[in-house]
Design an enzyme around this catalytic site. Sequence first.
Site, mmCIF file in Angstrom:
data_model
loop_
_atom_site.group_PDB
_atom_site.id
_atom_site.type_symbol
_atom_site.label_atom_id
_atom_site.label_comp_id
_atom_site.label_asym_id
_atom_site.label_seq_id
_atom_site.Cartn_x
_atom_site.Cartn_y
_atom_site.Cartn_z
ATOM 1 N N LYS A 1 0.904 -1.107 0.380
ATOM 2 C CA LYS A 1 0.630 -0.428 -0.043
ATOM 3 C C LYS A 1 1.266 1.453 0.462
ATOM 4 O O LYS A 1 1.067 2.198 -1.045
ATOM 5 C CB LYS A 1 -0.999 -0.335 1.517
ATOM 6 C CG LYS A 1 -2.139 1.744 1.180
ATOM 7 C CD LYS A 1 -2.132 1.861 2.444
ATOM 8 C CE LYS A 1 -1.633 2.320 3.571
ATOM 9 N NZ LYS A 1 -1.539 3.188 4.826
ATOM 10 N N ASP B 1 -5.948 0.352 1.204
ATOM 11 C CA ASP B 1 -6.163 1.073 2.710
ATOM 12 C C ASP B 1 -7.616 0.582 3.540
ATOM 13 O O ASP B 1 -8.542 -0.223 2.688
ATOM 14 C CB ASP B 1 -5.670 2.557 2.836
ATOM 15 C CG ASP B 1 -7.306 3.656 2.374
ATOM 16 O OD1 ASP B 1 -8.414 3.043 1.761
ATOM 17 O OD2 ASP B 1 -6.721 4.758 2.777
#
Length: 227
Positions: free
Chosen positions: A127, A146
Amino acid sequence: MARESQRAKRERAVEICRRMGELYPDAQSALSFSNPFELVICVMLSAQTTDAAVNRVTPELFRRWPDAQSMAGTDPDEVGEVIRTIGFWRAKAQHCVEASQIIVSDFGGEVPRTMEELTKLPGVGRKTANIVLNKAYGVVDGIAVDTHVYRLATRFGLTKAPTPLAAEQDLLKILPHELWGSVNEQWIHFGRDTCTARAPKCAGCPMADICPSAGQPDRYTKQRKTK
């Protein structure tokens, strides 16, 4: 919603992205940063913490350690004193120093530009690496998933994956590459404004007619509780 074909799911996913683009054509990160080093540190610090909380500590953090070279030579406890108001500050302080040391020793003081190299840094997963590549270098190598993106992807019926990392792979399969880069920021804004974690605003939602979870606000929460 009846079981849909992969083609229909792709078309629905693309339509969701189209509408997101209309809602948030200029979506930008809420984190304050001015270079790749600051960005990687900011995103690392933002895990399990609000962007606003990160922005409150980074001015002093970067005043004292403006680059990897300076941060690599400091004591993690000193960094911890500056960032102690954010979640998991001890581990994050350690990661800041260790990542800086690797940036200096292995990459000549410059934040690396590939997924493989970025994810070698302590505290940096896919991420964070996706965000850094996209925002610092204009490289779209994946989708930064996320908690907001994961929640929306689940509610939209685009994934049943048990983790954000696995959900990213589902999204990559159904969305064309040219849409990957805009997903994170646009979906974060939508997740904060409309499809919130506890009380999604399904009534009047611009995605309601194509969202299988519309009118079922507990669907995501119940799924999370069973894991």
